[in-house]
Design a protein around this motif. Structure first.
Motif, PDB file in Angstrom:
ATOM      1  N   UNK A  10      -3.609  -5.249   6.154  1.00 31.40           N
ATOM      2  CA  UNK A  10      -3.055  -3.927   5.869  1.00 31.40           C
ATOM      3  C   UNK A  10      -4.148  -2.948   5.476  1.00 31.40           C
ATOM      4  N   UNK A  11      -4.044  -1.713   5.964  1.00 35.14           N
ATOM      5  CA  UNK A  11      -4.911  -0.624   5.528  1.00 35.14           C
ATOM      6  C   UNK A  11      -4.071   0.467   4.884  1.00 35.14           C
ATOM      7  N   UNK A  12      -4.565   1.002   3.767  1.00 32.92           N
ATOM      8  CA  UNK A  12      -3.875   2.074   3.039  1.00 32.92           C
ATOM      9  C   UNK A  12      -4.883   3.172   2.736  1.00 32.92           C
ATOM     10  N   UNK A  13      -4.591   4.397   3.143  1.00 35.06           N
ATOM     11  CA  UNK A  13      -5.471   5.514   2.789  1.00 35.06           C
ATOM     12  C   UNK A  13      -5.066   6.044   1.413  1.00 35.06           C
ATOM     13  N   UNK A  14      -6.079   6.372   0.613  1.00 32.47           N
ATOM     14  CA  UNK A  14      -5.811   6.901  -0.716  1.00 32.47           C
ATOM     15  C   UNK A  14      -5.243   5.847  -1.650  1.00 32.47           C
ATOM     16  N   UNK A  15      -6.009   4.778  -1.877  1.00 30.40           N
ATOM     17  CA  UNK A  15      -5.454   3.649  -2.617  1.00 30.40           C
ATOM     18  C   UNK A  15      -5.911   3.490  -4.042  1.00 30.40           C
ATOM     19  N   UNK A  16      -6.500   4.521  -4.638  1.00 31.46           N
ATOM     20  CA  UNK A  16      -7.043   4.345  -5.983  1.00 31.46           C
ATOM     21  C   UNK A  16      -6.125   4.820  -7.094  1.00 31.46           C
ATOM     22  N   UNK A  17      -5.085   5.550  -6.759  1.00 34.61           N
ATOM     23  CA  UNK A  17      -4.231   6.095  -7.817  1.00 34.61           C
ATOM     24  C   UNK A  17      -2.826   6.356  -7.294  1.00 34.61           C
ATOM     25  N   UNK A  85      -2.316  -5.463  11.030  1.00 41.08           N
ATOM     26  CA  UNK A  85      -0.868  -5.557  11.208  1.00 41.08           C
ATOM     27  C   UNK A  85      -0.125  -4.307  10.752  1.00 41.08           C
ATOM     28  N   UNK A  86      -0.649  -3.638   9.731  1.00 44.66           N
ATOM     29  CA  UNK A  86       0.023  -2.450   9.196  1.00 44.66           C
ATOM     30  C   UNK A  86      -0.998  -1.420   8.757  1.00 44.66           C
ATOM     31  N   UNK A  87      -0.716  -0.147   9.050  1.00 39.34           N
ATOM     32  CA  UNK A  87      -1.491   0.948   8.467  1.00 39.34           C
ATOM     33  C   UNK A  87      -0.530   1.879   7.746  1.00 39.34           C
ATOM     34  N   UNK A  88      -0.966   2.348   6.579  1.00 40.80           N
ATOM     35  CA  UNK A  88      -0.169   3.263   5.770  1.00 40.80           C
ATOM     36  C   UNK A  88      -0.962   4.541   5.552  1.00 40.80           C
ATOM     37  N   UNK A  89      -0.481   5.639   6.120  1.00 42.29           N
ATOM     38  CA  UNK A  89      -1.108   6.953   5.954  1.00 42.29           C
ATOM     39  C   UNK A  89      -0.525   7.598   4.707  1.00 42.29           C
ATOM     40  N   UNK A  90      -1.258   7.522   3.626  1.00 43.10           N
ATOM     41  CA  UNK A  90      -0.738   7.959   2.334  1.00 43.10           C
ATOM     42  C   UNK A  90      -1.374   9.244   1.808  1.00 43.10           C
ATOM     43  N   UNK A 120      -6.798   5.351  15.851  1.00 48.16           N
ATOM     44  CA  UNK A 120      -7.831   4.341  15.651  1.00 48.16           C
ATOM     45  C   UNK A 120      -7.237   2.944  15.525  1.00 48.16           C
ATOM     46  N   UNK A 121      -6.042   2.861  14.926  1.00 51.15           N
ATOM     47  CA  UNK A 121      -5.432   1.560  14.655  1.00 51.15           C
ATOM     48  C   UNK A 121      -4.706   0.965  15.852  1.00 51.15           C
ATOM     49  N   UNK A 122      -4.253   1.800  16.783  1.00 51.81           N
ATOM     50  CA  UNK A 122      -3.397   1.316  17.868  1.00 51.81           C
ATOM     51  C   UNK A 122      -3.987   0.155  18.671  1.00 51.81           C
ATOM     52  N   UNK A 123      -5.258   0.200  19.067  1.00 51.18           N
ATOM     53  CA  UNK A 123      -5.780  -0.941  19.832  1.00 51.18           C
ATOM     54  C   UNK A 123      -5.676  -2.257  19.065  1.00 51.18           C
ATOM     55  N   UNK A 124      -5.789  -2.180  17.757  1.00 47.57           N
ATOM     56  CA  UNK A 124      -5.693  -3.384  16.926  1.00 47.57           C
ATOM     57  C   UNK A 124      -4.232  -3.784  16.707  1.00 47.57           C
ATOM     58  N   UNK A 125      -3.367  -2.803  16.505  1.00 47.65           N
ATOM     59  CA  UNK A 125      -1.953  -3.087  16.295  1.00 47.65           C
ATOM     60  C   UNK A 125      -1.321  -3.711  17.540  1.00 47.65           C
ATOM     61  N   UNK A 126      -1.813  -3.322  18.708  1.00 51.62           N
ATOM     62  CA  UNK A 126      -1.265  -3.864  19.955  1.00 51.62           C
ATOM     63  C   UNK A 126      -1.484  -5.369  20.076  1.00 51.62           C
ATOM     64  N   UNK A 132       3.032  -2.435  12.474  1.00 56.33           N
ATOM     65  CA  UNK A 132       3.840  -1.426  11.792  1.00 56.33           C
ATOM     66  C   UNK A 132       2.971  -0.255  11.352  1.00 56.33           C
ATOM     67  N   UNK A 133       3.518   0.947  11.520  1.00 60.14           N
ATOM     68  CA  UNK A 133       2.887   2.182  11.056  1.00 60.14           C
ATOM     69  C   UNK A 133       3.821   2.836  10.044  1.00 60.14           C
ATOM     70  N   UNK A 134       3.276   3.214   8.905  1.00 57.24           N
ATOM     71  CA  UNK A 134       4.084   3.903   7.903  1.00 57.24           C
ATOM     72  C   UNK A 134       3.333   5.149   7.429  1.00 57.24           C
ATOM     73  N   UNK A 135       4.015   6.279   7.417  1.00 67.29           N
ATOM     74  CA  UNK A 135       3.443   7.527   6.927  1.00 67.29           C
ATOM     75  C   UNK A 135       4.220   7.982   5.696  1.00 67.29           C
ATOM     76  N   UNK A 136       3.493   8.430   4.698  1.00 68.12           N
ATOM     77  CA  UNK A 136       4.138   8.953   3.495  1.00 68.12           C
ATOM     78  C   UNK A 136       4.347  10.454   3.665  1.00 68.12           C
ATOM     79  N   UNK A 137       5.602  10.846   3.750  1.00 68.08           N
ATOM     80  CA  UNK A 137       5.947  12.261   3.849  1.00 68.08           C
ATOM     81  C   UNK A 137       6.404  12.732   2.463  1.00 68.08           C
ATOM     82  N   UNK A 138       7.490  13.453   2.392  1.00 68.85           N
ATOM     83  CA  UNK A 138       7.976  13.986   1.112  1.00 68.85           C
ATOM     84  C   UNK A 138       9.353  14.591   1.327  1.00 68.85           C
ATOM     85  N   UNK A 139      10.127  14.665   0.252  1.00 66.07           N
ATOM     86  CA  UNK A 139      11.393  15.393   0.352  1.00 66.07           C
ATOM     87  C   UNK A 139      11.138  16.860   0.678  1.00 66.07           C
TER      88      UNK A 139
END
Length: 252
Positions: A10-17, A85-90, A120-126, A132-139
């Motif tokens: 798994x990769x997560x952007x912005x993972x320090x807080x 397997x998973x990337x999270x755009x946070x 960047x992740x798609x060739x690896x996810x394939x 799985x791709x997950x993006x953090x949006x907002x209300x």
């Protein structure tokens, strides 16, 4: 419930807080191998040290607004992990005031970092058995509120992008979903700052939520991890709102 994420990469952007760190921790608790990035080298180092006893975690210093650096991090991590397997755009610029600079920041950081991470992740996810791709949006991307403008518009764009991804990638077995948090409180976060800097706005925001309080990063992280798991294998193209019934609109 076994989420079947033991050994997931798994990769997560912005993972320090805040929400990002809670997502990293939640994946580690499920036995995943996790890479995270952030801009602040000291924060990355401190977070990796703090979480080292929790599982297999690697922190990297990356400015997600730099497309080449982001892609290089993805490829480097995939090589080290033996795939993804998973990337999270946070990451979000949290650029709320309506200025030219904030429009550029929101488009480059919130929207384009999500697009570049996926590219960047798609060739690896394939090559993954549970991609799985997950993006953090907002209300704020779902309905108009005080953050409408650069921030809210960028979060709306992310929802449209994820919906399109889900359709385009379905035949490859790659799922794409969004999670839209409501107001989330943590030390050092935007709402902690507003609590002291603009107590009137803070009290108004708390009062709007029927639960009478804001959410925690951990309450956002748990649904993210569930959506990434094979247990949620039939869920794609969804926008999971995690806001304690703050928003009233009916999703159709």
């Amino acid at each position: 419930m076994d989420l079947q994420l033991n050994g997931a990469r798994v990769l997560v952007t912005g993972g320090t807080r805040g929400i990002g760190r809670a997502i990293v921790e939640a994946f580690l608790d499920e036995g995943a191998t996790v890479g995270f990035c952030a801009r602040d080298a000291d924060a990355v180092s401190a977070t990796q040290q703090a979480l080292a006893g929790r599982g297999d975690v690697t922190g990297s210093v990356v400015d997600v607004g730099d497309g080449e650096a982001l892609a290089a991090w993805v490829d480097r991590s995939a090589a080290a992990f033996g795939g993804l397997d998973t990337v999270v755009a946070n990451v979000s610029a949290l650029a709320i005031p309506d200025t030219e600079e904030n429009w550029q920041l929101s488009l480059n950081v919130d929207v384009m970092h999500t697009v570049r991470l996926v590219r960047a992740a798609l060739p690896h996810l394939e090559r993954s058995s549970m991609p799985s791709i997950i993006a953090i949006s907002s209300v704020s991307g779902r309905e108009s509120d005080f953050a409408s403008g650069p921030y809210g518009t960028a979060k709306t764009a992310i929802l449209g992008y994820v919906s399109g991804l889900a359709l385009q990638l379905a035949e490859k077995g790659i799922r794409a979903n969004a999670v839209s948090p409501g107001n989330t409180y943590f030390d050092g976060g935007v709402w902690a700052s507003i609590e002291t800097g603009n107590p009137g706005l803070y009290q108004t925001a708390v009062g709007l939520n029927p639960t009478g309080h804001m959410g925690t990063p951990q309450e956002i992280a748990a649904p993210v991890v569930f959506l990434a798991s094979p247990v949620a294998g039939r869920v794609s193209g969804a926008n999971l709102v995690v806001d304690g019934a703050l928003t009233r609109g009916i999703q159709v």
